[in-house]
Design a protein around this motif. Structure first.
Motif, PDB file in Angstrom:
ATOM      1  N   PRO A 110       0.779  -1.143  -0.109  1.00  0.00           N
ATOM      2  CA  PRO A 110       0.049   0.014  -0.015  1.00  0.00           C
ATOM      3  C   PRO A 110       0.631   1.288   0.146  1.00  0.00           C
ATOM      4  CG  PRO A 110      -0.169  -1.118   2.094  1.00  0.00           C
ATOM      5  CD  PRO A 110       0.349  -2.091   1.124  1.00  0.00           C
ATOM      6  N   TRP A 111       1.974   1.313   0.615  1.00  0.00           N
ATOM      7  CA  TRP A 111       2.849   2.332   0.490  1.00  0.00           C
ATOM      8  C   TRP A 111       3.170   2.682  -1.016  1.00  0.00           C
ATOM      9  CZ3 TRP A 111       4.785   6.437   2.646  1.00  0.00           C
ATOM     10  CH2 TRP A 111       5.948   7.076   2.286  1.00  0.00           C
ATOM     11  N   MET A 112       3.659   1.725  -1.840  1.00  0.00           N
ATOM     12  CA  MET A 112       4.205   2.295  -3.152  1.00  0.00           C
ATOM     13  C   MET A 112       2.963   2.321  -3.875  1.00  0.00           C
ATOM     14  SD  MET A 112       7.338  -0.619  -3.963  1.00  0.00           S
ATOM     15  CE  MET A 112       8.848  -0.295  -3.332  1.00  0.00           C
ATOM     16  N   PHE A 463      -0.120 -14.291 -10.657  1.00  0.00           N
ATOM     17  CA  PHE A 463       0.911 -13.289 -11.368  1.00  0.00           C
ATOM     18  C   PHE A 463       0.592 -13.012 -12.717  1.00  0.00           C
ATOM     19  CE2 PHE A 463       4.978 -11.887 -12.906  1.00  0.00           C
ATOM     20  CZ  PHE A 463       5.090 -10.555 -12.259  1.00  0.00           C
ATOM     21  N   VAL A 464       0.792 -14.234 -13.545  1.00  0.00           N
ATOM     22  CA  VAL A 464       0.777 -14.047 -15.084  1.00  0.00           C
ATOM     23  C   VAL A 464      -0.725 -13.498 -15.483  1.00  0.00           C
ATOM     24  CG1 VAL A 464       2.678 -15.566 -15.556  1.00  0.00           C
ATOM     25  CG2 VAL A 464       0.154 -16.513 -15.544  1.00  0.00           C
ATOM     26  N   GLY A 468      -1.709 -10.423 -17.401  1.00  0.00           N
ATOM     27  CA  GLY A 468      -2.549 -10.382 -18.596  1.00  0.00           C
ATOM     28  C   GLY A 468      -3.567  -9.336 -18.410  1.00  0.00           C
ATOM     29  N   ILE A 469      -4.117  -9.144 -17.295  1.00  0.00           N
ATOM     30  CA  ILE A 469      -5.248  -7.865 -17.135  1.00  0.00           C
ATOM     31  C   ILE A 469      -4.568  -6.510 -17.671  1.00  0.00           C
ATOM     32  CG2 ILE A 469      -6.416  -6.581 -15.652  1.00  0.00           C
ATOM     33  CD1 ILE A 469      -6.800  -9.309 -13.712  1.00  0.00           C
ATOM     34  N   VAL A 470      -3.384  -6.441 -17.253  1.00  0.00           N
ATOM     35  CA  VAL A 470      -2.704  -5.145 -17.398  1.00  0.00           C
ATOM     36  C   VAL A 470      -2.283  -5.159 -18.922  1.00  0.00           C
ATOM     37  CG1 VAL A 470      -0.615  -3.618 -16.987  1.00  0.00           C
ATOM     38  CG2 VAL A 470      -1.680  -4.925 -15.069  1.00  0.00           C
ATOM     39  N   VAL A 616      -7.650  -2.683  -6.972  1.00  0.00           N
ATOM     40  CA  VAL A 616      -8.355  -3.931  -6.543  1.00  0.00           C
ATOM     41  C   VAL A 616      -7.482  -5.266  -6.742  1.00  0.00           C
ATOM     42  CG1 VAL A 616     -10.501  -5.503  -6.430  1.00  0.00           C
ATOM     43  CG2 VAL A 616     -10.451  -2.709  -6.448  1.00  0.00           C
ATOM     44  N   THR A 617      -7.111  -5.090  -8.044  1.00  0.00           N
ATOM     45  CA  THR A 617      -6.020  -6.350  -8.406  1.00  0.00           C
ATOM     46  C   THR A 617      -5.101  -6.544  -7.628  1.00  0.00           C
ATOM     47  OG1 THR A 617      -6.744  -6.062 -10.651  1.00  0.00           O
ATOM     48  CG2 THR A 617      -4.789  -7.396 -10.299  1.00  0.00           C
ATOM     49  N   GLY A 618      -4.228  -5.598  -7.293  1.00  0.00           N
ATOM     50  CA  GLY A 618      -3.265  -5.589  -6.299  1.00  0.00           C
ATOM     51  C   GLY A 618      -3.463  -5.878  -4.783  1.00  0.00           C
ATOM     52  N   LEU A 619      -4.755  -5.445  -4.323  1.00  0.00           N
ATOM     53  CA  LEU A 619      -4.992  -5.840  -2.970  1.00  0.00           C
ATOM     54  C   LEU A 619      -5.382  -7.289  -3.194  1.00  0.00           C
ATOM     55  CD1 LEU A 619      -7.426  -3.015  -2.024  1.00  0.00           C
ATOM     56  CD2 LEU A 619      -5.124  -3.515  -0.866  1.00  0.00           C
ATOM     57  N   LEU A 620      -5.897  -7.861  -4.202  1.00  0.00           N
ATOM     58  CA  LEU A 620      -6.293  -9.450  -4.220  1.00  0.00           C
ATOM     59  C   LEU A 620      -5.041 -10.163  -4.261  1.00  0.00           C
ATOM     60  CD1 LEU A 620      -9.193  -9.327  -6.910  1.00  0.00           C
ATOM     61  CD2 LEU A 620      -9.379  -9.685  -4.399  1.00  0.00           C
ATOM     62  N   ASN A 621      -3.831  -9.726  -4.974  1.00  0.00           N
ATOM     63  CA  ASN A 621      -2.814 -10.309  -4.980  1.00  0.00           C
ATOM     64  C   ASN A 621      -2.128 -10.314  -3.576  1.00  0.00           C
ATOM     65  OD1 ASN A 621      -0.970 -10.843  -7.960  1.00  0.00           O
ATOM     66  ND2 ASN A 621      -2.954  -9.422  -7.953  1.00  0.00           N
TER      67      ASN A 621
END
Length: 923
Positions: A110-112, A463-464, A468-470, A616-621
Motif C-alpha cells: 500500500p505504501w508504493m 501473477f501471469v 494479462g489484465i494489465v 483492487v487487483t493489487g489488493l487481491l494479490n
C-alpha cells in the motif's frame, strides 16, 4: 564478509563452497561487530525515513482527502517494522524476525501503490516509480522460488541466489523512496504560525509538472466513490463466476448417484438465456431494468439454504440463467462507451481472478458455493449480503452511449465468429483458470518433485493472470495479433503434451494470453447482437463442457468412444474457436483504418477507472500472498505410533468429495481419517479437476490439515477418475500408471516408495475397471501383479479390485507373481476394496462405516515395519495357518490397537462394522 565470511554464508543445510554469498539477515544480525555497526547506521537513517513520510504527507495532504493519511500510516508502520526485523534478528528470535519482515513487505504494497496514486503531476517521477515498483514486486517471485528451493527442496546454492534477490529488494526499496527528491525540488517547507489559514490550500504546479497529467491515470485524484464502484464491480464478477462454476457441481451430483444419465444434465443449458434477447421487447426490458435482473442473478447464491439437492439445482439453474442474461445485456448496452465497457470487462475478468484466489484460500473450494455451508467452512451468508450490495452498486450508474446503434450496424465482423470465440474463451478461462491448481496438476508426474506444487507455486498463475489484465488494457492491439495467438497456441501445445516445469511454462503463457485477450475480444463482441454473440457463445461453451466430460466419461455416455482420451482435440478446438475472434479483431482493425475519416465521435474514454481496478487487483494479490504464507508446508510430519514402528494404512473411495446430501465432504473425511489415526491412505475417485466437479482438489485440504505428504496421482489430462496417496512418511519416489483398458474406463495406479522409519516401503494405490468389462479387469490384474512382483521391498496394496475373495482375478493379485498376501482371507463380504501386503508384519484389520460421506466404507490395516535384523523373516512366505493366526486385542501392544472411540455406536455415524470390532493377528 572479511570478518566472518565462512560463518555468514553457512545456513541450516549448506556452507561454503555451495553457498558463497550471504543473505541480508546473516550479514547484519549474526556476528559482532558487524551487527553493532549496522544497527548504529540504521538508527541514523531512521530520522530521515520518518521525515520522508512526514514531508510526503505535507506535500500530498488536503482537507478533503483521506488517502494521504492512510499512506502516511503505512509509511510510519513499515518504518517501525524495518526497525523490528533489523534489531530483532533471526538469531535472537526467528518467529518475530519473520513477522516483522513479512509485515514490512506487506506494508510496502500500500505504501508504493499509495505513493503512485498521490504522485504530483511529475511525469518523470511517476515513470521512475512505476519502473522501480514493478522491479520490486517482480523480484518477490524469484525470491520466494529460491527460498522454497532452499527450505523445502534443500538445493545447494539456492540460498546464495536467494540472497541476491533479497539484497535487490533492499536497493529497490531505497530507490523508490529516493524518487521523492524529484517531487521535493519545488517543495518549500516554512515553519511559521499562520493559525491554519493556509492548511490544505491548493498548490499551483509549474507548467513543466503539468506535462503528461491528462494522459496518466495515476496522476488523477483519488475518489472513494469510484474505488467502491471498482470493488463492487469485481465482487459482482466474482459472484458470476461463483454461480457459474457451481452449476457443474450440482448437475454432476445426479449422474454420480444414478450411475448414468439422470435427466438433470439438461440444466447445463441454463447458460443460453441470452438467446431471449433476440426478442426486441425482452431485450429492451432487460436493458432498461438491468438492476432487477442483476439482483435476480444473486438468487444462485441463496441455494445453500435449500436442503433438497433437486431444488438446490433448480435454484442454481435459475441464478445461472439470470447471470448470463444480465451480463450479456450489460455488455451490449455499454459497448459503445469505451471507458464503461472496459470497466465492465475488467470487473468480469478480475472477478475470475478473485474466484481463483478465494478457492486457493479455501483449499480449492469456493466459500459461497451451494455445496458449502457453515459446517464445512462456507461463508455463504456473508457472501450473499456482499453480493446484493455489489449488485446494487454495480447497476447504480449508467453512461450515455452516443451513436451506438450506428456503430454496431457499420461493423463488418461476423457475429457468429465472435460467438464461437466467446464460447471457446469462456471455456478456456473456466476449465484452466478457475482454480490455481488445475494446470499444475496437468503437468504433475509424481516424486521426486520436478515441477510446480499446488500450495507453493500457485502464485505464478495469479501473477501471469494479473499481468494479462494489465497487458490486455494497455496493449489490446498486441494481444489480438496473429503472432501472439501463435505463441499462445504453442503454449497450449506445451501444456497438453509436456510435463514438469517445461509444461507449466506453456501453461503460464496460455494463462496470460487468455486473460489479456478477454478485454479486446469481449469489448468488440459486445457491439454485435447480444442474442447471437452471447446466446450462441454460451451454447458453444456448453458444447465444450460436454466435450471435455465425454473424453473421460466415454464409458457412460452415447458416442463416448469416439472422443475417448482426446484432451488434445479439446485444446485444439478451443484454440481454433479463439482464433475466430482473433480473425474478427484483425478484420475489424483493417476496416477501422479504411473508415477512420468517416467515424463519428463516440463517448469519452475516462481511463481513470483503470487505477481503481488495478488497485483492487493489487489488493487481491496481497490477499493471495497472505493465504500462501498461511499454507506454506512445514514438511515436519510425524506418524501416530512411531515408538512401535507401526504404519496404519487405509483405502477409501471418496465419491468425488460430495456426500449423500450434496455437501462438500472434505472436513468430514478429515475427521474420520484423524480418528482412525491413519499414517497412509489411498483415495479413489479423487480427480475433481474438471468443470463438472468444480475444478477442486480435496487432497490439498486433507494433506495440509492432517500433516501429510500427497501424491495426486495421474492428472486430469490422463482421463481417469483419480487415485491419490496421502502419507505421513516422506515419499521418496512415485510413478503413475495407466493400466490396460481396451474397452472400459482407464484404471489409474500409483506406485510410491516411502521412507518408513528408515526402511523403504512400496505402496500401491489402484482402481480397477468396472464390472461390465471383464477382459479389461483381467489384463489389469496381470499388469498390477507383475508391477507388485517387480519389487522385493516391503509392500502394501490399497485398492479397488471388483472381484470376489478367493475367486477369479483375486488369485492373480494374490499370487506367487505378485508375492502379495490378503490382509484377511476370511473376510468373504468384500467386492471392491482390498488391502494386500508383503514383507511386513500384519497386526490388525478393521472396516469402518462411512456414515453419509460417500458410498463406500473405509478399510484400514496396521502393519509393523520390521527392522533390518527381522526383515528377511517377512520377505518370504509363512505357513498359512501361522500367518493368519488371530489373537485377542489384549494380547497385542497398545500401539498396535485401533482407536476405541469407533467401537459400539462410534462417533458421527462412524463405527467398526461387519465384524463389529477390529481383528488382530500375530503374523
Amino acid at each position: 564478509m572479511s570478518l566472518h565470511y565462512h560463518k555468514i554464508v553457512q545456513n541450516e543445510w549448506f556452507g561454503y563452497p555451495e553457498e558463497w554469498f550471504p543473505s541480508v539477515s546473516a550479514t547484519i544480525g549474526d556476528r559482532y561487530p558487524e551487527r553493532s555497526f549496522f544497527m548504529l547506521f540504521i538508527a541514523v537513517t531512521s530520522g530521515p525515513r520518518f521525515a520522508l513520510v512526514g514531508l510526503w504527507y505535507l506535500l500530498t495532504a488536503t482537507s478533503k482527502r483521506s488517502l494521504p493519511k492512510i499512506v502516511a500510516y503505512f509509511g510510519v508502520f513499515r518504518t517501525f517494522t524495518c526497525g523490528g526485523w533489523t534489531y530483532v534478528t533471526s538469531t535472537d528470535n526467528h518467529d518475530w524476525h519473520d513477522i516483522f519482515m513479512i509485515s514490512y513487505l506487506v506494508a510496502t504494497i500500500p505504501w508504493m501503490f499509495g505513493c503512485l496514486l498521490l504522485s504530483p503531476a511529475n511525469a518523470k517521477a511517476i515513470q521512475y516509480r512505476k519502473y522501480i515498483a514493478s522491479a520490486f514486486f517482480g523480484t518477490i517471485v524469484p525470491l520466494v522460488y529460491f527460498f522454497i528451493q532452499h527450505k523445502v527442496h534443500r538445493v545447494p546454492g539456492a540460498y546464495t541466489i536467494y540472497a541476491f534477490f533479497e539484497w535487490a529488494l533492499v536497493l529497490f526499496d531505497v530507490a523508490f523512496d529516493a524518487i521523492t527528491a524529484l517531487d521535493f525540488e519545488t517543495f518549500e517547507l516554512i515553519i511559521k504560525d499562520n493559525k491554519g489559514i493556509s492548511k490544505g490550500a491548493p498548490r499551483v504546479p509549474s507548467p513543466e509538472s503539468e506535462k503528461g497529467k491528462a494522459s496518466d491515470a495515476f496522476a488523477t485524484r483519488f475518489f472513494w466513490s469510484e474505488a467502491l464502484d471498482a470493488a463492487a464491480g469485481v465482487y459482482h464478477g466474482f459472484a458470476f463466476w461463483s454461480v457459474l462454476t457451481s452449476l457443474g457441481l450440482t448437475v454432476w451430483y445426479f449422474p454420480l448417484w444414478h450411475m448414468g444419465i439422470s435427466g438433470y444434465e439438461a440444466f447445463v443449458m441454463s447458460t443460453i438465456s441470452p438467446l431471449l434477447l433476440v426478442v426486441p421487447p425482452i431485450r429492451i426490458l432487460v436493458i432498461r431494468h438491468q438492476r432487477v435482473f442483476h439482483l435476480l442473478s444473486v438468487a444462485g447464491l441463496t441455494a445453500y439454504r435449500v436442503s433438497d439437492p433437486v431444488y438446490r439445482l433448480f435454484t442454481i439453474g435459475f441464478g445461472v440463467s439470470m447471470q448470463c442474461l444480465s451480463w450479456a445485456a450489460t455488455f451490449y448496452s455499454d459497448a459503445t462507451n469505451k471507458g464503461q465497457i472496459e470497466s465492465r470487462i475488467l470487473a468480469f475478468i478480475i472477478g475470475l481472478l478473485m474466484s481463483s484466489i478465494a478457492k486457493f484460500a479455501w483449499h480449492s473450494n469456493n466459500p459461497i458455493w451451494p455445496i458449502m455451508h457453515a459446517e464445512n467452512g462456507g461463508w455463504n451468508s456473508t457472501g450473499l449480503v456482499l453480493a446484493i450490495l455489489a449488485a446494487l452498486r454495480f447497476t447504480n450508474k449508467r453512461y450515455a452511449s452516443n451513436g451506438g446503434e450506428l456503430e454496431r450496424q457499420n461493423t463488418s465482423e461476423s457475429a457468429v465468429l465472435y460467438a464461437f470465440s466467446f464460447g471457446g474463451l469462456l471455456f478456456a478461462l473456466h476449465s484452466l483458470l478457475s482454480d490455481t491448481s488445475t494446470m499444475i496438476l496437468w503437468v504433475w508426474e509424481g516424486f521426486p518433485v520436478r515441477g510446480p506444487l499446488s500450495n507453493v507455486h500457485a502464485y505464478y498463475t495469479i501473477f501471469v493472470m494479473t499481468g494479462g489484465i494489465v497487458l490486455g488494457v494497455s496493449r489490446p492491439r498486441l494481444v489480438s495479433s496473429w503472432p501472439v495467438f501463435v505463441m499462445a497456441s504453442v503454449g497450449a501445445a506445451v501444456l497438453t503434451l509436456c510435463s514438469h516445469w517445461f509444461g507449466f511454462y506453456g501453461a503460464l503463457v496460455l494463462a496470460a494470453y487468455l486473460v489479456a485477450l478477454s478485454i479486446p475480444l469481449i469489448s468488440s463482441a459486445s457491439k454485435k447482437s447480444p442474442a447471437l454473440t452471447f446466446g450462441l457463445g454460451f451454447f458453444v461453451y456448453n458444447f465444450m463442457v460436454l466435450f471435455h466430460v465425454w473424453v473421460v466419461a466415454y464409458a457412460f455416455v452415447p458416442g463416448g468412444p469416439f472422443v475417448r482420451e482426446h484432451t488434445d482435440w479439446i485444446m485444439t478446438v478451443t484454440m481454433l474457436l479463439i482464433g475466430c475472434g482473433v480473425f474478427n479483431l484483425n478484420k475489424n482493425r483493417i476496416g477501422m483504418q479504411h473508415r477512420k475519416s468517416d467515424r463519428r465521435p463516440t463517448a469519452t474514454f475516462p481511463s481513470r477507472h483503470r487505477k481503481y481496478y488495478f488497485g483492487v487487483t493489487g489488493l487481491l494479490n496481497l490477499v493471495f500472498l497472505c493465504a500462501a504464507f498461511m499454507r506454506f508446508p512445514s514438511n515436519d510430519y510425524e506418524p501416530y505410533h512411531a515408538d512401535g514402528r507401526v504404519i496404519t494404512a487405509g483405502i477409501w473411495t471418496i465419491h468425488f468429495s460430495l456426500d449423500n446430501d450434496m455437501w462438500s465432504s472434505e472436513r468430514r473425511m478429515r475427521d474420520l481419517i484423524k480418528d482412525a489415526e491413519l499414517d497412509v491412505v489411498g483415495l479413489l475417485e479423487s480427480d475433481l479437476q474438471r468443470i463438472i466437479m468444480g475444478n477442486r482438489d480435496t487432497t490439498q485440504y486433507l494433506a495440509e490439515d492432517l500433516g501429510m505428504y500427497v501424491d495426486y496421482g495421474p492428472g486430469p489430462n490422463k482421463h481417469t477418475w483419480g487415485a491419490a496417496l496421502l502419507s505421513k512418511f516422506p515419499i521418496v519416489n512415485s510413478t503413475h500408471h495407466l493400466l490396460p483398458s481396451p474397452v472400459g474406463e482407464l484404471a489409474p495406479a500409483i506406485h510410491a516408495t516411502l521412507d518408513v522409519y528408515g526402511t523403504l516401503v512400496d505402496v500401491f494405490v489402484f482402481h480397477s475397471g468396472q464390472e461390465e468389462d471383464p477382459e479389461d479387469r483381467r489384463l489389469q490384474s496381470e499388469y498390477l501383479a507383475k508391477l507388485m512382483g517387480s519389487t522385493n521391498r516391503p509392500s502394501v496394496l490399497l485398492s479397488y479390485l471388483v472381484t470376489k475373495p478367493l475367486e477369479g482375478n483375486y488369485n492373480t493379485y494374490v499370487s506367487a507373481t505378485s508375492g502379495m498376501h490378503d490382509v484377511d482371507p476370511t473376510d468373504w463380504d468384500r467386492w471392491c476394496e482390498y488391502i494386500l501386503f508383503k514383507g511386513l508384519q500384519r497386526v490388525g484389520y478393521a472396516r469402518i462405516s462411512r456414515s453419509t460421506i460417500t458410498d463406500t466404507e473405509l478399510q484400514v490395516a496396521k502393519f509393523v515395519v520390521p527392522d533390518s535384523a527381522e526383515r528377511s523373516k517377512y520377505l518370504f512366505d509363512v505357513e498359512k495357518d501361522t500367518r493368519n493366526h488371530r489373537v485377542a486385542e489384549h494380547e497385542v501392544p497398545e500401539s498396535w490397537r485401533f482407536p476405541a472411540l469407533l467401537r459400539g455406536n462410534g462417533v458421527r455415524g462412524h463405527r467398526y462394522h461387519v465384524f463389529d470390532e477390529p481383528r488382530y493377528f500375530m503374523y
